[in-house]
Design an enzyme around this catalytic site. Structure first.
Site, short mmCIF file in Angstrom:
data_model
loop_
_atom_site.label_atom_id
_atom_site.label_comp_id
_atom_site.label_asym_id
_atom_site.label_seq_id
_atom_site.Cartn_x
_atom_site.Cartn_y
_atom_site.Cartn_z
N LYS A 217 0.81 -1.12 0.01
CA LYS A 217 0.18 0.03 0.09
C LYS A 217 0.90 1.27 0.15
O LYS A 217 0.70 2.20 -0.85
CB LYS A 217 -0.93 -0.03 1.30
CG LYS A 217 -1.85 1.33 1.50
CD LYS A 217 -2.61 1.14 2.52
CE LYS A 217 -3.22 2.59 2.73
NZ LYS A 217 -3.96 2.61 3.83
N GLU A 223 10.51 -4.75 3.87
CA GLU A 223 10.87 -6.03 3.64
C GLU A 223 10.45 -6.19 2.11
O GLU A 223 11.08 -6.95 1.23
CB GLU A 223 9.49 -7.06 4.48
CG GLU A 223 10.07 -7.10 5.73
CD GLU A 223 9.57 -6.17 6.75
OE1 GLU A 223 9.15 -4.98 6.27
OE2 GLU A 223 9.22 -6.39 7.85
N GLY A 274 -4.44 -1.75 5.34
CA GLY A 274 -3.74 -2.84 4.79
C GLY A 274 -4.27 -4.18 4.99
O GLY A 274 -4.43 -5.01 4.37
N ARG A 275 -4.63 -4.54 6.38
CA ARG A 275 -5.27 -5.65 6.77
C ARG A 275 -6.65 -5.87 6.37
O ARG A 275 -7.33 -6.82 6.66
CB ARG A 275 -5.16 -5.54 8.48
CG ARG A 275 -5.69 -4.88 9.07
CD ARG A 275 -5.34 -4.45 10.48
NE ARG A 275 -5.99 -3.60 11.07
CZ ARG A 275 -5.03 -2.27 11.19
NH1 ARG A 275 -3.92 -2.21 10.78
NH2 ARG A 275 -5.71 -1.50 12.18
N GLU A 360 -3.69 -6.20 15.48
CA GLU A 360 -3.06 -4.97 14.94
C GLU A 360 -4.36 -3.74 15.01
O GLU A 360 -4.17 -2.72 15.28
CB GLU A 360 -2.73 -4.89 13.39
CG GLU A 360 -1.96 -3.80 12.98
CD GLU A 360 -1.06 -3.91 11.67
OE1 GLU A 360 -1.94 -3.94 10.53
OE2 GLU A 360 0.09 -4.38 11.47
N HIS A 391 -3.18 -32.36 18.99
CA HIS A 391 -2.10 -33.10 19.51
C HIS A 391 -1.04 -31.94 19.98
O HIS A 391 0.27 -32.54 19.93
CB HIS A 391 -1.66 -33.96 18.24
CG HIS A 391 -2.61 -35.25 17.90
ND1 HIS A 391 -2.71 -36.35 18.59
CD2 HIS A 391 -3.62 -34.79 17.16
CE1 HIS A 391 -3.84 -37.01 18.11
NE2 HIS A 391 -4.19 -36.12 17.22
N LYS A 500 10.25 -0.45 13.53
CA LYS A 500 10.84 -0.30 11.97
C LYS A 500 12.06 0.74 12.07
O LYS A 500 12.94 0.58 11.55
CB LYS A 500 9.71 0.41 11.45
CG LYS A 500 8.64 -0.70 10.90
CD LYS A 500 7.81 -0.03 9.99
CE LYS A 500 6.40 -0.65 9.64
NZ LYS A 500 5.41 -0.20 8.70
O1 LIG Z 1 1.12 -2.92 2.20
P1 LIG Z 1 2.37 -2.05 2.98
O2 LIG Z 1 2.27 -0.54 3.05
O3 LIG Z 1 3.57 -2.62 2.62
O4 LIG Z 1 2.36 -2.17 4.31
C1 LIG Z 1 2.22 -3.86 4.94
C2 LIG Z 1 1.91 -3.84 6.32
O5 LIG Z 1 2.67 -3.50 7.08
C3 LIG Z 1 1.92 -2.55 8.11
O6 LIG Z 1 1.69 -1.20 7.77
C4 LIG Z 1 2.33 -3.01 9.67
O7 LIG Z 1 3.81 -2.60 9.56
C5 LIG Z 1 0.56 -3.35 8.40
O8 LIG Z 1 -0.39 -2.65 8.77
C6 LIG Z 1 0.33 -3.47 6.51
O9 LIG Z 1 -0.49 -4.58 6.26
#
Ligand SMILES: O=P(O)(O)OC[C@H]1O[C@](O)(CO)[C@@H](O)[C@@H]1O
Length: 533
Positions: A217, A223, A274-275, A360, A391, A500
């Protein structure tokens, strides 16, 4: 009074009444009068019917919960006193319910159906989300039916990974891979740990026919950018000169994505959290796997749940009833976690998805007005698919010292034809909820089960695009309900930022040991040991 000025749960008359009710009828101190599931079922032949709630695509049995009619009525009173209906209507109408980020929560708008004449009879924002969706589905059909790409690698993390990954797994029998249709293989990469991307690239991918979807987003997530850069380097190392046609971005920041060098941008609105973004262009891998009609069916199932949430009375509104139950367990019965046990292999990543969705959204200690919360908020969500979970940690659920409400998710129709498996699986789900409730009397202490342990069972007819859409929308709205009562803004996530930022400093210190002085002794000591390798 507007939804903005709504009282917080602990400021209402119903809160005090619930506290008194819990103390008199549900605490150990209530002695022989304490609520007991075995007794209430024996005394009340109507309990199952009365505590069941049908909703689109889902039947919920709430009868094995530690809840009586008075508590249920008081919880509904609490919802009214907290002005939940007004808050819910505001959220569904696209009001700016996310105060700290100054925006709406647009995910339900992404699920609005097209009107009969093909045009969207809605606001400008609804029309533009419809246009985004149309563009994404045209693109996904091209990738699905074309010959250009044999492999699609979806790179994203958090909400840009968990939803599409879960949905592709859950709907596997409906996807390209299982229906034998032509089309590309799908892969997912989330972690900055290079083992994940390396493992995917080692699956025999042909660079000339591989498409990387960079889903972010913000297009600023460490990452995702690291993996995207490594993917680009891999393409070049494999001899692909023009990498842009191999890179598609899914983002709310097309300007940043274009500067990165992608060949194509699929966009979604900033107001989609995002979620909550599976329903947007973030669902691209699912649309490739299912086809446009399957993706639309997912949206239709979610929309049916949106309508139920908007229209059903609080007393029979399943997201409301589940959200109220969450508040009841967390604040009145002191349950600090909830276990989710999906009895379906396709839903094996549902606990991970719900961890982000619920923790979150509601893992916060200040309310939407910036005041410290006076009560506990989001419980820990955890779980594993049944019967694997039996289990592993079910021992603790049956005989441990903590109260843990368990959520069983059961699907009536399997998508396989293997004899005996399905009945055995379902029998185990029902047996576990019975065992938790019934317990066992025994002369030997280690063979005693206290029983009276609560569970909810959610029953789906089948695991289809529509029922999965309804299930995920149910969880979204339930999370909103609990967050609303706690007075939270469920749509921001500032708590992820500090770590972060500190990671950037530690990465810099790795190269420059003199910077260790700026670290605490523990972090500096660990870093010094790590540098030796
Ligand atoms: O879609 P983006 O901006 O890479 O964010 C990934 C995820 O990182 C977050 O902002 C949390 O670090 C989440 O809310 C989001 O889903």
């Amino acid at each position: 009074m507007s939804w903005r000025d709504r009282p917080r749960c602990d400021e209402t008359p119903a809160w005090a009444l619930l506290q008194a009710h819990a103390q008199h009828h549900f605490s150990a101190a209530a002695g022989g009068d304490a609520f007991d599931l075995r007794r209430v079922f024996a005394d009340d032949a109507r309990r199952f019917d009365d505590f069941s709630a049908p909703a689109p695509h889902i039947f919920a049995d709430l009868s094995k919960n530690l809840l009586d009619r008075d508590a249920r009525a008081l919880l509904v009173q609490l919802a009214r006193e907290c002005r939940l209906p007004e808050h819910c209507a505001a959220m569904l109408a696209g009001a700016p319910v996310n105060g700290t980020e100054g925006r709406a929560a647009l995910h339900p708008l992404l699920r609005l159906p097209d009107s009969g004449d093909g045009k969207r009879d809605a606001s400008q924002i609804a029309r533009s989300t419809s246009a985004d969706r149309q563009e994404m589905l045209i693109f996904s059909e091209r990738i699905r039916n074309g010959d250009a790409f044999k492999d699609v690698v979806h790179i994203g993390i958090g909400g840009s990974d968990l939803g599409p990954r879960l949905a592709v797994q859950a709907l596997a029998p409906h996807t390209l891979e299982c229906t034998g249709a032509r089309g590309p293989r799908l892969h997912f990469v989330a972690n900055m740990d290079g083992h994940e991307l390396d493992g995917v690239l080692a699956r025999g991918l042909d660079a000339a026919r591989t498409l990387f979807v960079i889903a972010s987003k913000s297009f600023g997530t460490a990452e995702t950018l690291l993996n995207a850069r490594s993917a680009t380097a891999w393409l070049r190392a494999q001899g692909v000169r023009d990498v842009a046609p191999h890179l598609v971005a899914v983002t709310a920041r097309p300007d940043v994505a274009r500067a990165f060098g992608v060949g194509r941008c699929l966009q979604f609105a900033d107001g989609v959290g995002g979620r909550y973004s599976l329903w947007s262009a973030i669902g691209l891998p699912l649309a490739i796997a299912l086809g446009a009609d399957g993706f639309r069916a997912l949206l239709a199932g979610a929309h049916a749940m949106d309508r139920h949430f908007a229209d059903a009375p609080l007393e029979s509104n399943l997201p409301v009833q589940l959200g109220l139950l969450d508040v009841w367990y967390r604040n009145f019965l002191n349950a600090s976690s909830r276990c989710v046990a999906p009895y379906h292999h396709g839903l094996r990543r549902l606990p991970a998805y719900l961890q982000q969705l619920e923790m979150e959204s509601n893992g916060k200690s200040v309310d939407a007005r910036g005041r410290p919360l006076a009560v506990a908020s989001a419980p820990v969500i955890w779980g594993e698919p049944g019967t694997n979970a039996q289990h592993a940690f079910f021992q603790m659920l049956h005989q441990g010292s903590d109260l843990v409400p368990v959520e069983f998710i059961v699907v009536s129709q399997p998508a396989h034809a293997l004899a005996g498996h399905h009945q055995a699986l379902i029998a185990n789900a029902l047996a576990q909820s019975r065992a938790l409730m019934l317990g066992q009397v025994h002369v030997q202490p280690h063979l005693r089960f206290a029983g009276n342990r609560p569970s909810t069972t959610l029953l789906l007819d089948e695991l289809s695009p529509a029922s999965l859409g309804a299930l995920l929308a149910l969880y979204e709205h339930r999370t909103f309900v609990a967050g609303s009562l706690w007075g939270l803004n469920s749509f921001d996530q500032w708590g992820v930022e500090l770590g972060k930022r500190l990671a950037t400093g530690i990465e810099a210190a790795w190269q420059h040991p003199t910077a260790d002085a700026s670290l605490d002794p523990s972090s500096a000591g660990l870093l010094a040991r790590l540098r030796r390798h």
